[in-house]
Design an enzyme around this catalytic site. Structure first.
Site, PDB file in Angstrom:
ATOM      1  N   CYS A 296       7.799   3.895  -0.707  1.00 15.93           N
ATOM      2  CA  CYS A 296       6.612   4.400  -1.417  1.00 15.93           C
ATOM      3  C   CYS A 296       5.304   3.675  -1.072  1.00 15.93           C
ATOM      4  O   CYS A 296       4.311   4.343  -0.756  1.00 15.93           O
ATOM      5  CB  CYS A 296       6.812   4.392  -2.929  1.00 15.93           C
ATOM      6  N   ARG A 325      18.790  -2.858   0.646  1.00 10.98           N
ATOM      7  CA  ARG A 325      18.985  -3.366  -0.714  1.00 10.98           C
ATOM      8  C   ARG A 325      20.194  -4.279  -0.729  1.00 10.98           C
ATOM      9  O   ARG A 325      21.251  -3.922  -0.224  1.00 10.98           O
ATOM     10  CB  ARG A 325      19.165  -2.202  -1.693  1.00 10.98           C
ATOM     11  N   GLN A 343      16.766   7.033   3.614  1.00  7.73           N
ATOM     12  CA  GLN A 343      16.421   8.063   2.632  1.00  7.73           C
ATOM     13  C   GLN A 343      15.677   9.201   3.315  1.00  7.73           C
ATOM     14  O   GLN A 343      14.854   8.956   4.187  1.00  7.73           O
ATOM     15  CB  GLN A 343      15.497   7.473   1.565  1.00  7.73           C
ATOM     16  N   ASP A 345      13.068  10.633   2.507  1.00  6.19           N
ATOM     17  CA  ASP A 345      12.066  10.331   1.489  1.00  6.19           C
ATOM     18  C   ASP A 345      10.792  11.140   1.714  1.00  6.19           C
ATOM     19  O   ASP A 345      10.469  11.498   2.841  1.00  6.19           O
ATOM     20  CB  ASP A 345      11.729   8.836   1.577  1.00  6.19           C
ATOM     21  N   HIS A 347       6.680  11.560  -0.367  1.00  6.93           N
ATOM     22  CA  HIS A 347       5.805  11.345  -1.512  1.00  6.93           C
ATOM     23  C   HIS A 347       4.713  12.386  -1.491  1.00  6.93           C
ATOM     24  O   HIS A 347       4.057  12.576  -0.481  1.00  6.93           O
ATOM     25  CB  HIS A 347       5.247   9.927  -1.495  1.00  6.93           C
ATOM     26  N   LYS A 430      12.450  12.176 -14.485  1.00  8.86           N
ATOM     27  CA  LYS A 430      12.989  12.580 -13.184  1.00  8.86           C
ATOM     28  C   LYS A 430      14.045  13.647 -13.342  1.00  8.86           C
ATOM     29  O   LYS A 430      14.621  13.835 -14.425  1.00  8.86           O
ATOM     30  CB  LYS A 430      13.558  11.381 -12.448  1.00  8.86           C
ATOM     31  N   HIS A 476       7.931  11.494  -6.152  1.00  6.65           N
ATOM     32  CA  HIS A 476       8.880  10.928  -5.187  1.00  6.65           C
ATOM     33  C   HIS A 476      10.049  11.908  -5.123  1.00  6.65           C
ATOM     34  O   HIS A 476      10.510  12.369  -6.161  1.00  6.65           O
ATOM     35  CB  HIS A 476       9.487   9.602  -5.639  1.00  6.65           C
TER      36      HIS A 476
HETATM   37 ZN   LIG Z   1       9.136   6.601  -3.687  1.00 12.69          ZN
END
Ligand SMILES: [Zn+2]
Ligand SMILES: [Zn+2]
Length: 606
Positions: A296, A325, A343, A345, A347, A430, A476
């Protein structure tokens, strides 16, 4: 609202089955010390200290004894102790069947742990045998239980394990016996069948057998190495998602794997994510860098790199970002929970008036993705704020607006969702996708989150129509969750037999003899289609020219779950035909090459 497990008959049944097992143990192993025996998700267990070491083969004997006791149709009563002293007396005097005061050590400790004023009750079973002898089995327990042992008919003892008393390694290690019980034989059989199936489908086993990925102790715990076939699977999924995203107005970005710690201090992740981060690095200028646990803040930096007008929004930045992680080594599980994963991912930076439409767009994308992957059995869970907790940040009106936007989006898409209070991220509500796999197991996969917090922390702005700076909202989202998790799920869902479009090898060509290898390679290059005009199908083809018998090659390609095999010999070469064999339909016989190609095109479009 579905019935809670704790309120179900199944729960009572398993509670009672645990006691029945304890009773069987006291009869078979006089002197056994009982501790706790609760129902659990898929059955029950009991932690005991047996007078002798129990082995897996003893389970059958215990099961047999349980069957005997079950048939006796013993009534199960609830015995209430008058007070703590009375309870102690019951434990020391009333429990019989090879179970005297000297074996009550754990039960007495459990009794001590019951807070003052709370009722103390017992599982109480009494019967008189044909000779008139009274038998009684009493076990400290609040219940609930079934009415008679006769109801506990369909059970199975599963396995043995070690467990420390009260989960403390400083305490004595007890023996944990796992079992399961169901109201009917069919349900028990189905459960046992599913367990076998789960073993057969285990992505860690299949990942090795299908040459998808590997782990090496020299690389490190939880850090998968993707083998060519697994990498092809990843690329295929990635390409699919990238083209879906491009179509929907996402812009690709690429960001580094490490960043100055200041970035994550600004984002606040240092506070909330610290224990999931790999150890920090320091360079010669004494600057500290960290491996990124999420993407992010990078995308935020890109957003902030220029002035944004209301007409520029929404801005949708997408990246297949690999994050790291530091999961505890005990929690690392194959590729489902790795220490490095990628991910899908993105945004989205949106104006408040765009939130609903953008959310609908994301849900629509998720839906398209699940459909393409053949994951039709899923549900949506809306994680909202827990009104009792103070862990959340942001203004109340933002929470209300964003929760409403999510609900409206689901309603407009005609998608059912369940509400789960307390499941929100600390910065906003979410929506999670929970997929039910072929064995009925739930997998939490993709997620969409609304975030007012990071725009605030980074002081994000756009210039609105009124000429003044306004704050955008961030969404996200990751429809797969991660490539690793999605591939893990797909591997288990399909037991390695991936849909045609995903299969790392779609067609295997098996030349019968050495003299057919050239023709096989030629056919392969036709099907791969690289030298052909644009628009030609580019199948993933492998020629199996190993000097093995045809039978062995067929068997091995079957085990590799290759969707199509072509066996190539003299006759087919002469006639310009292919002898195809499909994973689903078996032997298709010889067919002209064009017909095979047509079939492949159909497969691709599925
Ligand atoms: Zn994010
Ligand atoms: Zn009980």
């Amino acid at each position: 609202m579905a019935e809670r497990y704790e309120d179900s008959y199944l729960y009572k049944l398993r509670h009672s089955a645990a006691h029945l097992m304890a009773q069987a143990l006291t009869e078979l192993y006089p002197g056994v010390k009982l501790s706790i025996g609760p129902p659990i998700e898929n059955g029950f267990y009991y932690d005991v200290e047996p007078p002798q070491t129990l082995k897996e083969e003893d389970l059958e004997k215990i099961e047999k004894k349980m069957k005997e006791l079950s048939k006796l149709d013993q009534r199960i009563e609830k015995l209430e102790a008058k007070d703590r002293a009375d309870a102690k007396r019951i434990i020391l005097e009333e429990t019989t069947l090879g179970h005297g005061p000297e074996n009550a050590e754990y039960k007495l400790q459990l009794l001590d742990a019951i807070p003052d004023g709370e009722p103390i009750s017992f599982f109480d079973q009494q019967r008189t045998d044909r000779e008139g002898t009274k038998h009684r089995f009493i076990d400290l327990c609040r219940g609930p239980h079934v009415e008679t042992t006769k109801e506990i008919k369909h059970f199975k003892l599963m396995s043995l394990a070690g467990a420390y008393w009260r989960g403390d390694v400083k305490n004595k290690q007890l023996t944990r016996i796992y079992g399961t019980a169901f109201p009917s034989q069919e349900e028990l059989d189905l459960h046992l069948h599913n367990l076998e199936e789960a073993k057969r489908r285990d992505h860690r086993v299949l990942g090795r057998e299908l040459h998808l990925f590997m782990f090496s102790p020299r690389v490190g715990t939880g850090l998968p190495l993707w083998l060519p076939k697994g990498a092809i699977l990843r690329d295929t999924l990635t390409d699919f998602m990238k083209s879906e995203q491009l179509r929907r107005g996402y812009l690709p970005v690429v960001t580094p794997h490490i960043a100055n710690i200041k970035l994550y201090e600004k984002s606040g992740h240092i506070l909330t994510f610290r224990e999931k981060m790999f150890p920090f690095m320091e360079d010669e200028e004494k600057e500290t860098f960290i491996l990124k646990p999420m993407n992010c803040p990078f995308h935020i930096e890109i957003y902030q790199s220029q002035m944004r007008s209301y007409r520029d929004l929404p801005v949708r930045y997408a990246e297949f970002g690999t994050v790291y992680r530091y999961e505890q080594s005990g929690e690392v599980a194959g590729i489902l929970r790795a220490r490095g994963f990628t991910q899908d991912d993105a945004h989205l930076f949106v104006r408040p008036d765009q939130l609903l439409d953008e959310f609908i767009g994301v849900v629509d994308l998720m839906q398209a993705v699940l459909k393409k992957l053949g994951l039709h059995n899923f549900r949506l869970r809306l994680g909202t704020k827990d009104p009792q907790s103070d862990k959340y940040v942001g203004h109340e009106e933002n929470w209300t607006a964003s929760t409403k936007a999510i609900e409206q989006a689901c309603q407009q898409m005609k998608m059912d969702y369940e509400i789960s209070p307390g499941d929100a991220a600390f910065y906003g509500p979410k929506l999670d996708v929970i997929i039910k796999d072929a064995l009925g197991r739930d997998w939490q996969m993709g997620t969409v989150q609304v975030d007012y917090n990071l725009p605030e922390r980074f002081d994000l702005e756009y210039i609105a129509e009124d000429g003044k700076p306004h704050r955008p909202i961030m969404i996200h989202r990751a429809p797969f969750g991660s490539l690793e998790r999605m591939i893990g799920l797909l591997t288990e869902q399909y037991a390695g037999a991936f849909p045609f479009w995903l299969s790392p090898v779609q067609v295997a060509i098996l030349p019968i003899a050495d003299r057919h290898v050239d023709a096989a390679n030629e056919l392969a290059s036709t099907l791969k289609g690289y030298d052909q005009p644009a628009g030609a199908m580019k199948l993933r083809v492998e020629v199996d020219d190993r000097r093995e018998t045809l039978g062995k090659k067929i068997r091995e390609n079957q085990l590799q779950k290759v969707p199509y095999m072509i066996v190539l010999g003299d006759r087919d070469i002469e006639n310009g035909t292919v002898g195809a064999r499909s994973r689903e339909d078996g032997d298709l016989g010889a067919m002209p090459l064009e017909e095979f190609v047509r079939r492949m095109k159909e497969e691709m479009s599925k």
